[in-house]
Motif scaffolding. Sequence first.
Motif, short mmCIF file in Angstrom:
data_model
loop_
_atom_site.label_atom_id
_atom_site.label_comp_id
_atom_site.label_asym_id
_atom_site.label_seq_id
_atom_site.Cartn_x
_atom_site.Cartn_y
_atom_site.Cartn_z
N VAL A 67 39.54 38.67 26.63
CA VAL A 67 39.71 39.65 26.43
C VAL A 67 41.31 39.62 26.62
N LEU A 83 34.61 36.99 29.74
CA LEU A 83 33.52 37.75 30.46
C LEU A 83 32.24 37.38 29.69
N GLY A 90 33.90 47.42 25.07
CA GLY A 90 33.78 48.23 24.13
C GLY A 90 32.91 49.57 24.71
N LYS A 92 35.03 51.94 26.24
CA LYS A 92 36.39 52.41 25.94
C LYS A 92 36.48 53.52 25.11
N ALA A 93 36.25 52.77 24.02
CA ALA A 93 36.67 53.32 23.17
C ALA A 93 35.79 54.74 22.41
N ALA A 102 41.68 46.94 23.10
CA ALA A 102 42.04 45.28 23.20
C ALA A 102 40.63 44.22 22.49
N ILE A 104 38.95 41.31 21.74
CA ILE A 104 37.52 40.55 22.41
C ILE A 104 37.44 39.11 21.30
N TYR A 138 34.49 54.10 35.39
CA TYR A 138 35.45 52.14 35.30
C TYR A 138 36.29 52.33 34.01
N LEU A 142 39.99 50.66 34.00
CA LEU A 142 41.09 50.09 33.23
C LEU A 142 41.98 50.94 33.13
N CYS A 145 44.91 49.39 34.56
CA CYS A 145 44.96 47.89 34.82
C CYS A 145 46.23 48.10 33.66
N ASP A 146 45.98 48.87 32.85
CA ASP A 146 46.59 48.94 31.16
C ASP A 146 48.14 49.18 31.13
C1 WNU Z 1 41.47 45.85 30.72
N1 WNU Z 1 41.83 47.45 30.40
C2 WNU Z 1 40.89 47.46 28.97
C3 WNU Z 1 37.91 44.64 29.66
C4 WNU Z 1 34.17 44.98 29.71
C5 WNU Z 1 33.39 46.18 30.05
C6 WNU Z 1 34.40 46.71 31.75
C7 WNU Z 1 35.81 45.65 31.68
CL1 WNU Z 1 32.76 48.08 31.99
P1 WNU Z 1 37.02 48.92 24.21
C8 WNU Z 1 38.48 46.76 23.97
C9 WNU Z 1 37.25 46.42 24.90
C10 WNU Z 1 37.43 47.88 26.18
C11 WNU Z 1 36.82 47.46 27.44
C12 WNU Z 1 37.41 45.81 27.53
O1 WNU Z 1 38.26 45.31 26.20
N2 WNU Z 1 38.68 45.87 28.67
C13 WNU Z 1 39.74 46.41 28.77
C14 WNU Z 1 39.48 45.60 30.14
O2 WNU Z 1 41.83 45.72 31.70
N3 WNU Z 1 40.17 47.26 27.63
N4 WNU Z 1 41.67 48.79 27.77
N5 WNU Z 1 38.98 44.86 30.73
S1 WNU Z 1 36.59 43.62 29.77
C15 WNU Z 1 35.36 45.18 30.72
C16 WNU Z 1 35.35 46.85 32.19
O3 WNU Z 1 35.70 47.63 27.55
O4 WNU Z 1 36.82 48.80 25.02
O5 WNU Z 1 35.88 49.82 23.01
O6 WNU Z 1 37.75 47.44 23.30
O7 WNU Z 1 38.26 49.33 24.54
#
Ligand code: WNU
Length: 152
Positions: A67, A83, A90, A92-93, A102, A104, A138, A142, A145-146
């Motif tokens: 990531v 991972l 994926g 989050k979107a 992010a 991947i 969760y 995230l 964290c960002d």
């Molecule tokens: C992070 N910040 C952001 C991860 C995967 C699943 C869980 C952490 Cl439940 P999206 C990009 C994807 C995003 C997340 C993954 O990247 N991600 C993070 C972060 O620190 N995204 N913004 N760490 S791994 C992860 C928790 O799945 O989803 O659809 O695409 O934005």
Amino acid sequence: MKSTQATQEEYFSFLRSVSLLRDLPEEKLSKIVDCLEIDYFDKGEYIIREGEEGNTFFIIAKGEVCVTQTTEGCTEPREIKTLGVGDYFGEKALISEDVRSANIISTENDTQCLVVDRDNFNQMVGTYEELQAYLKEYVEELSRCDVRRNVK
Ligand code: WNU
């Protein structure tokens, strides 16, 4: 997903081993198996790109991904985690109704991901309150964290 009975059963038991889906009712899990797609990625290939629209949720069945994210003051995206099998991404979107937050990238040849589209993801999560609450929390974490990472 069109596949043999044996493969269906393999995916069923694999999905059962994914912590997120552990408590999902039998029929829900079978439904997911029925509508799964499998995608294959080579080393270095982008599975998700930051800023793009996304309508899919992924579960890693084989291989490894990293990531990365663009942060303030860095020209290159920064690697934030890797991972592996049983991990997912994926969400989050889909949950935040936002673009991908992010990158991947597959770090191995023949990385295999089970892909669930938005409709099926909503069916899987939406009707299951605990799962929904867990993922929502969760995703909020995230985002925090960002912010700490100074993501653009
Ligand atoms: C992070 N910040 C952001 C991860 C995967 C699943 C869980 C952490 Cl439940 P999206 C990009 C994807 C995003 C997340 C993954 O990247 N991600 C993070 C972060 O620190 N995204 N913004 N760490 S791994 C992860 C928790 O799945 O989803 O659809 O695409 O934005």
